[in-house]
Design a protein around this motif. Structure first.
Motif, PDB file in Angstrom:
ATOM      1  N   PRO A 287      -1.583  -3.935  -3.294  1.00 36.76           N
ATOM      2  CA  PRO A 287      -0.985  -3.397  -2.211  1.00 36.76           C
ATOM      3  C   PRO A 287      -0.334  -2.041  -2.440  1.00 36.76           C
ATOM      4  CG  PRO A 287      -0.135  -5.572  -2.396  1.00 36.76           C
ATOM      5  CD  PRO A 287      -0.844  -4.998  -3.654  1.00 36.76           C
ATOM      6  N   VAL A 288      -0.002  -1.504  -3.540  1.00 36.65           N
ATOM      7  CA  VAL A 288       0.831  -0.357  -3.657  1.00 36.65           C
ATOM      8  C   VAL A 288      -0.261   0.576  -4.614  1.00 36.65           C
ATOM      9  CG1 VAL A 288       2.801  -1.597  -3.930  1.00 36.65           C
ATOM     10  CG2 VAL A 288       1.893  -1.233  -5.976  1.00 36.65           C
ATOM     11  N   ALA A 289      -1.405   0.467  -5.174  1.00 38.04           N
ATOM     12  CA  ALA A 289      -2.151   1.564  -5.913  1.00 38.04           C
ATOM     13  C   ALA A 289      -2.381   2.684  -5.058  1.00 38.04           C
ATOM     14  CB  ALA A 289      -3.248   0.989  -6.449  1.00 38.04           C
ATOM     15  N   ALA A 290      -2.752   2.335  -3.644  1.00 36.93           N
ATOM     16  CA  ALA A 290      -2.944   3.714  -2.731  1.00 36.93           C
ATOM     17  C   ALA A 290      -1.586   4.151  -2.536  1.00 36.93           C
ATOM     18  CB  ALA A 290      -3.590   3.222  -1.505  1.00 36.93           C
ATOM     19  N   LEU A 291      -0.620   3.727  -2.452  1.00 35.46           N
ATOM     20  CA  LEU A 291       0.715   4.422  -2.219  1.00 35.46           C
ATOM     21  C   LEU A 291       1.274   5.294  -3.459  1.00 35.46           C
ATOM     22  CD1 LEU A 291       2.514   1.317  -0.137  1.00 35.46           C
ATOM     23  CD2 LEU A 291       1.471   3.415   0.675  1.00 35.46           C
ATOM     24  N   SER A 292       0.916   4.680  -4.559  1.00 28.58           N
ATOM     25  CA  SER A 292       1.355   5.544  -5.793  1.00 28.58           C
ATOM     26  C   SER A 292       0.477   6.654  -5.915  1.00 28.58           C
ATOM     27  CB  SER A 292       0.978   4.431  -7.113  1.00 28.58           C
ATOM     28  OG  SER A 292       1.441   5.214  -8.104  1.00 28.58           O
TER      29      SER A 292
ATOM     30  N   ALA B  34      -2.499  12.490  -3.898  1.00 30.74           N
ATOM     31  CA  ALA B  34      -3.695  12.228  -3.553  1.00 30.74           C
ATOM     32  C   ALA B  34      -3.757  12.328  -1.853  1.00 30.74           C
ATOM     33  CB  ALA B  34      -4.266  10.937  -3.996  1.00 30.74           C
ATOM     34  N   SER B  35      -5.077  13.086  -1.298  1.00 26.69           N
ATOM     35  CA  SER B  35      -5.316  12.687   0.037  1.00 26.69           C
ATOM     36  C   SER B  35      -5.224  11.143   0.543  1.00 26.69           C
ATOM     37  CB  SER B  35      -6.372  13.358   0.490  1.00 26.69           C
ATOM     38  OG  SER B  35      -7.654  12.891  -0.247  1.00 26.69           O
ATOM     39  N   ALA B  36      -5.395  10.862   1.745  1.00 27.93           N
ATOM     40  CA  ALA B  36      -5.572   9.433   2.141  1.00 27.93           C
ATOM     41  C   ALA B  36      -6.820   9.167   1.530  1.00 27.93           C
ATOM     42  CB  ALA B  36      -5.356   9.415   3.609  1.00 27.93           C
ATOM     43  N   ALA B  37      -7.993   9.620   1.673  1.00 29.51           N
ATOM     44  CA  ALA B  37      -9.386   9.236   1.310  1.00 29.51           C
ATOM     45  C   ALA B  37      -9.457   9.121  -0.061  1.00 29.51           C
ATOM     46  CB  ALA B  37     -10.349  10.525   1.823  1.00 29.51           C
ATOM     47  N   LEU B  38      -8.863  10.213  -0.836  1.00 27.43           N
ATOM     48  CA  LEU B  38      -8.776   9.763  -2.485  1.00 27.43           C
ATOM     49  C   LEU B  38      -7.861   8.720  -2.813  1.00 27.43           C
ATOM     50  CD1 LEU B  38      -9.709  11.062  -5.133  1.00 27.43           C
ATOM     51  CD2 LEU B  38      -7.779  12.382  -5.148  1.00 27.43           C
ATOM     52  N   ALA B  39      -7.024   8.605  -2.259  1.00 33.79           N
ATOM     53  CA  ALA B  39      -6.205   7.227  -2.678  1.00 33.79           C
ATOM     54  C   ALA B  39      -7.140   5.883  -2.159  1.00 33.79           C
ATOM     55  CB  ALA B  39      -4.722   7.346  -1.636  1.00 33.79           C
ATOM     56  N   ALA B  40      -7.764   5.965  -1.073  1.00 33.34           N
ATOM     57  CA  ALA B  40      -8.509   4.731  -0.919  1.00 33.34           C
ATOM     58  C   ALA B  40      -9.713   4.642  -1.829  1.00 33.34           C
ATOM     59  CB  ALA B  40      -9.111   4.930   0.541  1.00 33.34           C
ATOM     60  N   LEU B  41     -10.223   5.541  -2.072  1.00 30.83           N
ATOM     61  CA  LEU B  41     -11.297   5.544  -3.196  1.00 30.83           C
ATOM     62  C   LEU B  41     -10.818   5.202  -4.679  1.00 30.83           C
ATOM     63  CD1 LEU B  41     -14.087   6.577  -4.127  1.00 30.83           C
ATOM     64  CD2 LEU B  41     -13.105   8.556  -4.888  1.00 30.83           C
ATOM     65  N   LEU B  42      -9.474   5.406  -4.893  1.00 32.45           N
ATOM     66  CA  LEU B  42      -8.827   5.070  -6.121  1.00 32.45           C
ATOM     67  C   LEU B  42      -8.606   3.530  -6.295  1.00 32.45           C
ATOM     68  CD1 LEU B  42      -6.047   6.940  -8.289  1.00 32.45           C
ATOM     69  CD2 LEU B  42      -5.753   4.385  -7.575  1.00 32.45           C
TER      70      LEU B  42
ATOM     71  N   ILE C 175       0.938 -14.894  -4.598  1.00 28.16           N
ATOM     72  CA  ILE C 175       1.897 -14.635  -4.899  1.00 28.16           C
ATOM     73  C   ILE C 175       2.346 -13.237  -5.358  1.00 28.16           C
ATOM     74  CG2 ILE C 175       3.798 -15.547  -6.787  1.00 28.16           C
ATOM     75  CD1 ILE C 175       2.190 -18.295  -6.442  1.00 28.16           C
ATOM     76  N   GLY C 176       1.516 -12.585  -5.931  1.00 30.75           N
ATOM     77  CA  GLY C 176       1.536 -11.516  -6.506  1.00 30.75           C
ATOM     78  C   GLY C 176       2.377 -10.364  -5.575  1.00 30.75           C
ATOM     79  N   PRO C 177       1.929  -9.797  -4.462  1.00 34.85           N
ATOM     80  CA  PRO C 177       2.508  -9.216  -3.716  1.00 34.85           C
ATOM     81  C   PRO C 177       4.160  -9.297  -3.412  1.00 34.85           C
ATOM     82  CG  PRO C 177       0.574  -9.568  -2.569  1.00 34.85           C
ATOM     83  CD  PRO C 177       0.863 -10.622  -3.777  1.00 34.85           C
ATOM     84  N   PHE C 178       4.544 -10.758  -3.246  1.00 37.15           N
ATOM     85  CA  PHE C 178       5.619 -11.118  -3.094  1.00 37.15           C
ATOM     86  C   PHE C 178       6.689 -10.761  -4.378  1.00 37.15           C
ATOM     87  CE2 PHE C 178       3.602 -13.928  -0.311  1.00 37.15           C
ATOM     88  CZ  PHE C 178       4.238 -13.454   0.947  1.00 37.15           C
ATOM     89  N   VAL C 179       6.365 -10.930  -5.264  1.00 37.36           N
ATOM     90  CA  VAL C 179       6.896 -10.623  -6.685  1.00 37.36           C
ATOM     91  C   VAL C 179       6.999  -9.088  -6.881  1.00 37.36           C
ATOM     92  CG1 VAL C 179       6.859 -10.846  -9.114  1.00 37.36           C
ATOM     93  CG2 VAL C 179       5.996 -12.880  -7.618  1.00 37.36           C
ATOM     94  N   GLY C 180       6.002  -8.559  -6.592  1.00 33.73           N
ATOM     95  CA  GLY C 180       5.912  -6.983  -6.823  1.00 33.73           C
ATOM     96  C   GLY C 180       6.907  -6.344  -5.770  1.00 33.73           C
TER      97      GLY C 180
ATOM     98  N   ILE D  35       8.104   2.107  -6.729  1.00 30.89           N
ATOM     99  CA  ILE D  35       6.617   1.616  -6.626  1.00 30.89           C
ATOM    100  C   ILE D  35       6.166   1.143  -8.137  1.00 30.89           C
ATOM    101  CG2 ILE D  35       4.326   2.723  -6.423  1.00 30.89           C
ATOM    102  CD1 ILE D  35       5.001   3.853  -3.927  1.00 30.89           C
ATOM    103  N   ALA D  36       7.105   1.680  -8.913  1.00 33.22           N
ATOM    104  CA  ALA D  36       6.523   1.335 -10.398  1.00 33.22           C
ATOM    105  C   ALA D  36       6.796   0.101 -11.025  1.00 33.22           C
ATOM    106  CB  ALA D  36       7.300   2.369 -11.426  1.00 33.22           C
ATOM    107  N   GLY D  37       7.805  -0.398 -10.088  1.00 35.85           N
ATOM    108  CA  GLY D  37       8.182  -2.185 -10.387  1.00 35.85           C
ATOM    109  C   GLY D  37       6.759  -2.949 -10.013  1.00 35.85           C
ATOM    110  N   ALA D  38       6.027  -2.481  -9.091  1.00 38.74           N
ATOM    111  CA  ALA D  38       4.900  -3.588  -9.005  1.00 38.74           C
ATOM    112  C   ALA D  38       4.004  -3.357 -10.083  1.00 38.74           C
ATOM    113  CB  ALA D  38       4.030  -3.043  -7.567  1.00 38.74           C
ATOM    114  N   PHE D  39       3.924  -2.409 -10.646  1.00 41.28           N
ATOM    115  CA  PHE D  39       2.963  -2.070 -11.814  1.00 41.28           C
ATOM    116  C   PHE D  39       3.493  -2.712 -13.013  1.00 41.28           C
ATOM    117  CE2 PHE D  39       1.734   1.452  -9.212  1.00 41.28           C
ATOM    118  CZ  PHE D  39       0.466   1.358  -9.147  1.00 41.28           C
ATOM    119  N   TRP D  40       4.999  -2.799 -13.329  1.00 42.27           N
ATOM    120  CA  TRP D  40       5.534  -3.486 -14.171  1.00 42.27           C
ATOM    121  C   TRP D  40       5.600  -4.982 -14.095  1.00 42.27           C
ATOM    122  CZ3 TRP D  40       7.214  -1.498 -18.885  1.00 42.27           C
ATOM    123  CH2 TRP D  40       7.435  -0.316 -18.785  1.00 42.27           C
TER     124      TRP D  40
END
Length: 406
Positions: free
Chosen positions: A35-40, A46-54, A157-162, A171-176
């Motif tokens: 859920p947070v990769a695009a936001l990061s 990154a542009s919105a299109a590039l974020a979606a591509l990522l 469960i992952g999004p809730f823990v993140g 946002i880095a917390g989700a990656f940790w």
């Protein structure tokens, strides 16, 4: 490593923790990050299109690495392939967490997401191959449906823990969270018991060198084409329904809270029915789940554009969740059923490549039809995928049933 089925009476509980525990942890890590990769990426410029591509790089990395994943699993064995995949996935997410603090952080994030997809490919293939060989055929569908259910539980469960970690670390917390969960999956994978090698006198013992990928593809071309077509359509259907629900909720003018509630209820139903479906497949046959699941999801997608408010969309989404839930493990079970004793790793690599192609193509079809006609037309085109998949399974499964004893 090879399986033996001359051991005492089998129980899924005997391998539950080492077989399914790493899956829950690995997928929890994925669920925290998705859920947070695009936001990061947006925070990194990154542009919105590039974020979606990522974000799609995870799926692309998994898709194109399926064949190498089969070779890695054959070379190092299932346990070490699973352990290595968890370790590499954890390191990639650690790099993603540090990306905002480093120059060229956006590029680092893109590479990290691709590597996570590659690690996911190895992890998924190795765990499927392990269970295919470790579990007697009469328990196969239950084991692989439970594996599919474990994936759903982790991603749920992952999004809730993140989200909890992001309250303190941003946002880095989700990656940790993702890195820690995948590292834990790698550690728990070390407890997976080795498969007992068969002696040269056993019927299933391998004779001669391992067949090449080309040999396996040629020998099983009919199965890969016929059943593979159904698997591709089913994977496209599954991937599309994840996008359809939030898009139609937005079309109806529902707020984010109501859209999330609908998506969550659908996911909860999805998680509740995987084991009964696996039991049904073991007792009655794979067609008893393949047909109703695809028809139910297809019909549900036809109903969604007819909904005009929260309740209508909720009921349609619940029906989709039920249809997807009973199909849990179906693709893996069919792959296991038709995989040969010799060349199993190569066959499953090809099988997963076909399924991942569908997962990538489904949302593309939705996007193309929506751009060309309308959102409703795009959703209905995805519903056609379900009915087409049902038709393929109805024709192919009875004809090919004699190829494996299930």
């Amino acid at each position: 490593m090879s399986a033996t089925r001359t051991s005492p009476p089998f129980s899924l509980r005997s391998i539950a923790l080492p077989a399914f525990g790493p899956t829950v942890l690995f997928c929890l890590g994925e669920g925290a990050v998705l859920p947070v990769a695009a936001l990061s990426a947006r925070e990194l410029g990154a542009s919105a299109a590039l974020a979606a591509l990522l974000v799609t790089l995870i799926g692309v990395g998994s898709w194109f690495f399926n064949i190498p994943a089969s070779l890695i699993t054959i070379r190092f064995g299932e346990r070490w392939a699973i352990t290595g995949a968890g370790t590499i996935g954890a390191l990639a997410l650690l790099a993603a967490a540090l990306a905002p603090q480093l120059p060229q952080g956006l590029w680092l994030l893109a590479v990290a997401m691709t590597v996570v997809g590659m690690a996911t490919s190895v992890f998924n293939l190795a765990r499927q191959k392990y269970l295919t060989e470790a579990v007697p055929v009469e328990f196969r569908a239950r084991a692989l449906s439970t594996l599919g259910g474990s994936t759903r539980i982790g991603v749920f469960i992952g999004p809730f823990v993140g989200a909890a970690a992001m309250q303190f670390l941003g946002i880095a917390g989700a990656f940790w969270v993702g890195a820690v969960a995948m590292a834990a999956a790698a550690g728990l994978s070390l407890t997976i018991p080795d498969l007992v090698a068969k002696g040269p006198g056993t019927p299933d013992a391998a004779a001669g060198p391992e067949p090449t990928l080309r040999n396996v593809a040629s020998a099983h071309a009919m199965v890969l084409f016929a059943l593979g077509s159904g698997v591709l359509l089913l994977a496209a259907l599954r991937a599309s329904r994840q996008v359809v629900i939030p898009l139609w909720a937005d079309h109806l003018g529902l707020d984010a809270t109501h859209a999330a509630l609908i998506y969550g209820v659908s996911g909860a139903i999805d998680m509740l029915v995987f084991y009964p479906a696996g039991k049904l497949m073991d007792r009655k046959g794979r067609l008893w789940v393949a047909l109703p699941s695809t028809v139910i999801m297809g019909v549900s997608l036809f109903l969604i554009p007819l909904s005009s408010g929260f309740l209508g969309l909720l009921l349609s989404a619940m029906l989709i969740g039920f249809g997807n839930g009973i199909s849990s493990g179906l693709v893996m079970t069919l792959g296991a059923d038709f995989s040969p004793e010799r060349g199993r790793g190569q066959f499953l690599g090809l099988w997963r490549f076909i399924a991942d192609a569908g997962s990538t193509g489904g949302p593309m079809l939705l996007s193309a039809m929506t751009a060309a006609v309308s959102l409703a037309a795009g959703i209905w085109s995805c519903g056609v995928l379900g009915l087409a998949a049902a038709a393929v399974f109805a024709v192919a499964l009875p004809k090919l049933k004699h190829r494996r004893n299930y």
